[in-house]
Design a protein around this motif. Structure first.
Motif, PDB file in Angstrom:
ATOM      1  N   ILE A   1      32.715  42.888  41.661  1.00  0.00           N
ATOM      2  CA  ILE A   1      32.392  41.491  41.961  1.00  0.00           C
ATOM      3  C   ILE A   1      31.908  40.761  40.714  1.00  0.00           C
ATOM      4  O   ILE A   1      32.220  39.582  40.508  1.00  0.00           O
ATOM      5  CB  ILE A   1      31.337  41.409  43.084  1.00  0.00           C
ATOM      6  CG1 ILE A   1      31.943  41.868  44.403  1.00  0.00           C
ATOM      7  CG2 ILE A   1      30.773  40.001  43.212  1.00  0.00           C
ATOM      8  CD1 ILE A   1      30.954  41.905  45.550  1.00  0.00           C
ATOM      9  N   TYR A   2      31.164  41.476  39.863  1.00  0.00           N
ATOM     10  CA  TYR A   2      30.631  40.835  38.662  1.00  0.00           C
ATOM     11  C   TYR A   2      31.719  40.173  37.840  1.00  0.00           C
ATOM     12  O   TYR A   2      31.564  39.049  37.354  1.00  0.00           O
ATOM     13  CB  TYR A   2      29.885  41.855  37.800  1.00  0.00           C
ATOM     14  CG  TYR A   2      29.710  41.377  36.374  1.00  0.00           C
ATOM     15  CD1 TYR A   2      28.712  40.469  36.059  1.00  0.00           C
ATOM     16  CD2 TYR A   2      30.575  41.801  35.370  1.00  0.00           C
ATOM     17  CE1 TYR A   2      28.575  39.998  34.773  1.00  0.00           C
ATOM     18  CE2 TYR A   2      30.443  41.332  34.082  1.00  0.00           C
ATOM     19  CZ  TYR A   2      29.439  40.438  33.785  1.00  0.00           C
ATOM     20  OH  TYR A   2      29.317  39.974  32.510  1.00  0.00           O
ATOM     21  N   PHE A   3      32.832  40.852  37.679  1.00  0.00           N
ATOM     22  CA  PHE A   3      33.848  40.399  36.743  1.00  0.00           C
ATOM     23  C   PHE A   3      34.636  39.198  37.251  1.00  0.00           C
ATOM     24  O   PHE A   3      35.250  38.487  36.464  1.00  0.00           O
ATOM     25  CB  PHE A   3      34.805  41.548  36.395  1.00  0.00           C
ATOM     26  CG  PHE A   3      34.133  42.615  35.579  1.00  0.00           C
ATOM     27  CD1 PHE A   3      34.058  42.513  34.213  1.00  0.00           C
ATOM     28  CD2 PHE A   3      33.558  43.721  36.184  1.00  0.00           C
ATOM     29  CE1 PHE A   3      33.436  43.486  33.455  1.00  0.00           C
ATOM     30  CE2 PHE A   3      32.934  44.705  35.443  1.00  0.00           C
ATOM     31  CZ  PHE A   3      32.875  44.579  34.067  1.00  0.00           C
ATOM     32  N   TRP A   4      34.651  38.981  38.566  1.00  0.00           N
ATOM     33  CA  TRP A   4      35.357  37.795  39.040  1.00  0.00           C
ATOM     34  C   TRP A   4      34.413  36.683  39.444  1.00  0.00           C
ATOM     35  O   TRP A   4      34.825  35.530  39.560  1.00  0.00           O
ATOM     36  CB  TRP A   4      36.304  38.125  40.183  1.00  0.00           C
ATOM     37  CG  TRP A   4      35.692  38.525  41.490  1.00  0.00           C
ATOM     38  CD1 TRP A   4      35.411  39.772  41.914  1.00  0.00           C
ATOM     39  CD2 TRP A   4      35.324  37.651  42.576  1.00  0.00           C
ATOM     40  NE1 TRP A   4      34.869  39.743  43.182  1.00  0.00           N
ATOM     41  CE2 TRP A   4      34.814  38.454  43.613  1.00  0.00           C
ATOM     42  CE3 TRP A   4      35.373  36.273  42.754  1.00  0.00           C
ATOM     43  CZ2 TRP A   4      34.348  37.927  44.812  1.00  0.00           C
ATOM     44  CZ3 TRP A   4      34.915  35.746  43.955  1.00  0.00           C
ATOM     45  CH2 TRP A   4      34.405  36.569  44.972  1.00  0.00           C
ATOM     46  N   ILE A   5      33.119  36.976  39.619  1.00  0.00           N
ATOM     47  CA  ILE A   5      32.191  35.925  40.003  1.00  0.00           C
ATOM     48  C   ILE A   5      31.451  35.333  38.808  1.00  0.00           C
ATOM     49  O   ILE A   5      30.905  34.236  38.882  1.00  0.00           O
ATOM     50  CB  ILE A   5      31.169  36.453  41.037  1.00  0.00           C
ATOM     51  CG1 ILE A   5      30.621  35.292  41.863  1.00  0.00           C
ATOM     52  CG2 ILE A   5      30.035  37.220  40.353  1.00  0.00           C
ATOM     53  CD1 ILE A   5      29.724  35.717  43.005  1.00  0.00           C
ATOM     54  N   SER A   6      31.427  36.052  37.681  1.00  0.00           N
ATOM     55  CA  SER A   6      30.688  35.564  36.507  1.00  0.00           C
ATOM     56  C   SER A   6      31.183  34.203  36.019  1.00  0.00           C
ATOM     57  O   SER A   6      30.364  33.394  35.560  1.00  0.00           O
ATOM     58  CB  SER A   6      30.744  36.594  35.376  1.00  0.00           C
ATOM     59  OG  SER A   6      32.062  36.891  34.995  1.00  0.00           O
ATOM     60  N   PRO A   7      32.504  33.885  36.089  1.00  0.00           N
ATOM     61  CA  PRO A   7      32.908  32.537  35.666  1.00  0.00           C
ATOM     62  C   PRO A   7      32.255  31.425  36.471  1.00  0.00           C
ATOM     63  O   PRO A   7      32.089  30.310  35.968  1.00  0.00           O
ATOM     64  CB  PRO A   7      34.429  32.547  35.883  1.00  0.00           C
ATOM     65  CG  PRO A   7      34.812  33.980  35.782  1.00  0.00           C
ATOM     66  CD  PRO A   7      33.672  34.729  36.384  1.00  0.00           C
ATOM     67  N   ILE A   8      31.881  31.701  37.727  1.00  0.00           N
ATOM     68  CA  ILE A   8      31.183  30.699  38.533  1.00  0.00           C
ATOM     69  C   ILE A   8      29.869  30.328  37.876  1.00  0.00           C
ATOM     70  O   ILE A   8      29.467  29.160  37.829  1.00  0.00           O
ATOM     71  CB  ILE A   8      30.944  31.227  39.962  1.00  0.00           C
ATOM     72  CG1 ILE A   8      32.278  31.437  40.678  1.00  0.00           C
ATOM     73  CG2 ILE A   8      30.066  30.263  40.758  1.00  0.00           C
ATOM     74  CD1 ILE A   8      32.141  31.989  42.071  1.00  0.00           C
ATOM     75  N   PHE A   9      29.184  31.324  37.329  1.00  0.00           N
ATOM     76  CA  PHE A   9      27.902  31.052  36.687  1.00  0.00           C
ATOM     77  C   PHE A   9      28.097  30.329  35.359  1.00  0.00           C
ATOM     78  O   PHE A   9      27.278  29.498  34.970  1.00  0.00           O
ATOM     79  CB  PHE A   9      27.132  32.356  36.491  1.00  0.00           C
ATOM     80  CG  PHE A   9      26.593  32.902  37.774  1.00  0.00           C
ATOM     81  CD1 PHE A   9      25.354  32.529  38.237  1.00  0.00           C
ATOM     82  CD2 PHE A   9      27.342  33.772  38.544  1.00  0.00           C
ATOM     83  CE1 PHE A   9      24.857  33.010  39.428  1.00  0.00           C
ATOM     84  CE2 PHE A   9      26.857  34.271  39.739  1.00  0.00           C
ATOM     85  CZ  PHE A   9      25.608  33.890  40.189  1.00  0.00           C
ATOM     86  N   TYR A  10      29.177  30.639  34.653  1.00  0.00           N
ATOM     87  CA  TYR A  10      29.501  29.856  33.463  1.00  0.00           C
ATOM     88  C   TYR A  10      29.674  28.383  33.834  1.00  0.00           C
ATOM     89  O   TYR A  10      29.271  27.487  33.106  1.00  0.00           O
ATOM     90  CB  TYR A  10      30.807  30.352  32.839  1.00  0.00           C
ATOM     91  CG  TYR A  10      30.694  31.616  32.031  1.00  0.00           C
ATOM     92  CD1 TYR A  10      30.006  31.635  30.832  1.00  0.00           C
ATOM     93  CD2 TYR A  10      31.294  32.785  32.465  1.00  0.00           C
ATOM     94  CE1 TYR A  10      29.908  32.797  30.088  1.00  0.00           C
ATOM     95  CE2 TYR A  10      31.222  33.948  31.729  1.00  0.00           C
ATOM     96  CZ  TYR A  10      30.525  33.950  30.528  1.00  0.00           C
ATOM     97  OH  TYR A  10      30.436  35.089  29.805  1.00  0.00           O
ATOM     98  N   THR A  11      30.300  28.156  34.996  1.00  0.00           N
ATOM     99  CA  THR A  11      30.663  26.795  35.392  1.00  0.00           C
ATOM    100  C   THR A  11      29.489  26.025  35.966  1.00  0.00           C
ATOM    101  O   THR A  11      29.237  24.880  35.604  1.00  0.00           O
ATOM    102  CB  THR A  11      31.793  26.839  36.441  1.00  0.00           C
ATOM    103  OG1 THR A  11      32.886  27.575  35.890  1.00  0.00           O
ATOM    104  CG2 THR A  11      32.246  25.443  36.796  1.00  0.00           C
ATOM    105  N   PHE A  12      28.728  26.642  36.867  1.00  0.00           N
ATOM    106  CA  PHE A  12      27.746  25.889  37.630  1.00  0.00           C
ATOM    107  C   PHE A  12      26.310  26.027  37.115  1.00  0.00           C
ATOM    108  O   PHE A  12      25.457  25.247  37.512  1.00  0.00           O
ATOM    109  CB  PHE A  12      27.799  26.310  39.102  1.00  0.00           C
ATOM    110  CG  PHE A  12      29.098  25.942  39.760  1.00  0.00           C
ATOM    111  CD1 PHE A  12      29.367  24.633  40.104  1.00  0.00           C
ATOM    112  CD2 PHE A  12      30.063  26.903  40.020  1.00  0.00           C
ATOM    113  CE1 PHE A  12      30.558  24.284  40.696  1.00  0.00           C
ATOM    114  CE2 PHE A  12      31.260  26.563  40.612  1.00  0.00           C
ATOM    115  CZ  PHE A  12      31.510  25.249  40.958  1.00  0.00           C
ATOM    116  N   VAL A  13      26.038  26.995  36.269  1.00  0.00           N
ATOM    117  CA  VAL A  13      24.694  27.107  35.708  1.00  0.00           C
ATOM    118  C   VAL A  13      24.539  26.186  34.508  1.00  0.00           C
ATOM    119  O   VAL A  13      23.516  25.548  34.314  1.00  0.00           O
ATOM    120  CB  VAL A  13      24.377  28.566  35.319  1.00  0.00           C
ATOM    121  CG1 VAL A  13      23.048  28.653  34.589  1.00  0.00           C
ATOM    122  CG2 VAL A  13      24.340  29.443  36.566  1.00  0.00           C
TER     123      VAL A  13
END
Length: 361
Positions: A304-316
């Motif tokens: 999950i880390y490898f596909w969800i991490s871009p969300i944190f790049y985007t929304f954090v």
């Protein structure tokens, strides 16, 4: 590729017993104290369908990060060089998922001997390099915050490139045991081609390579990074609290979230792996089955880390959000009425980057 390929019934064998046992009931205990793993394999096949979704989402998300870094950021800054390498390692890791998904669904390997070794090696290279780049990013933040007056003398492009080269070299060397052990072979009873890290006829050298690979992953790619990261963030927290520098607190937020997410996702799997290697030979079939299910589930959580991490790049990161909105408005002009865009020129960013390190936050 033990952590990416299914554990078949063929893994449960006695080297002194040449008889082949095939059972349809996953709860049956095989003669000689062996256990069927059909239930675990069925769960793995069912969960494997999400691998394709994770691969596509990661490809889009990480690709978007690369586009934004290329178009809006300077690729010569330390942070952006490290982030760029982190994204590449994540994409490298996720590239193995389509092959693993097909393997689990078919229950046999169709891609050949060479691809068996490549997929296994790429999986571990992506995993190991991601861990080390996360650790390096945290250490770099530690330098820039705790030693802000002197860090600029050390944190330059040469330092970043040399650090990245060391990470790739260490990660590549650590993959050698898996590269050697990964083999495709045809099982006699089923006439199916399998691709596994530890095939049936293992030697004492194979067992030593397996043990060395496991403990290398445990100590060098889990415990050591965890210790370094905890130490660095304790020092960062003390510095930020004592100096009350709000801007520096914001610059470390993104990387802290990414690091925390990584260890939340990967620690359960490593714990299960450690328990699995410890006393598995002395467990009943029911206990082995429960551990097999736990291993399969925690393994997929780790992905999950490898596909969800871009969300944190985007929304954090607020800056990243601004860049993303600019891309949307440029691609779809009709959205300009509904999306607020704050233009940030590359020239202005270059000026700011000389005053403090650029972050996607």
């Amino acid at each position: 590729m033990e952590s990416t390929t299914p554990n078949y019934i063929y893994d449960n064998y006695d080297t002194n017993d040449s008889t082949t046992y095939v059972y349809d009931d996953p709860d049956d205990e095989l003669p000689g104290g062996l256990c069927s793993s059909d239930g675990e394999n069925l769960l793995g096949a069912q969960l494997s369908t999400i691998y394709y979704f994770m691969f596509l989402f990661s490809l889009f998300g990480n690709g978007l990060v690369l586009v934004i870094i290329h178009r809006f950021e300077k690729l010569t800054t330390v942070t952006n060089i490290l982030l760029l390498n982190l994204v590449v390692s994540s994409l490298m890791f996720m590239s193995s998922l389509p092959f693993v998904g097909v393997y689990k669904q078919l229950s046999y390997w169709i891609f050949g001997e060479v691809m068996c070794k490549i997929v296994g090696s790429v999986y571990y290279l992506g995993l190991y390099s991601s861990v080390l780049f996360l650790t390096l990013l945290t250490f770099d933040r530690h330098l820039s915050v705790v030693y802000s007056l002197h860090a600029s003398q050390v944190r330059n492009q040469r330092y970043a490139l040399l650090s990245c080269a060391v990470v790739w070299l260490v990660s590549g060397l650590a993959c050698i045991p898996q590269m050697i052990l990964h083999k495709s072979f045809t099982h006699n009873s089923s006439n199916k081609t399998l691709c596994q890290e530890y095939p049936l006829n293992t030697t004492s050298v194979d067992d030593k390579l397996r043990a060395s690979g496991f403990y290398l992953q445990l100590f060098l790619f889990l415990l050591f990074p965890l210790i370094v990261i905890v130490y660095c963030y304790v020092r960062i927290a003390i510095t930020v609290i004592s100096s009350k520098i709000v801007t520096k607190f914001k610059t470390v937020r993104l990387i802290f979230v990414i690091v925390l997410l990584f260890f939340i996702c990967w620690t359960p799997f490593n714990i299960v792996e450690l328990i699995h290697d410890d006393d598995d030979d002395y467990l009943s079939c029911d206990e082995k089955k429960k551990r097999g299910y736990a291993r399969e589930v925690t393994h997929d959580i780790a992905y999950i880390y490898f596909w969800i991490s871009p969300i944190f790049y985007t929304f954090v990161g607020k800056k990243f959000q601004s860049y993303f909105r600019q891309l949307l408005v440029k691609r779809f002009p009709g959205l300009k009425k509904h999306i607020s865009v704050s233009q940030v020129s590359r020239t202005n960013m270059s000026t700011k980057s000389t005053q403090k390190s650029i972050e996607l936050s």
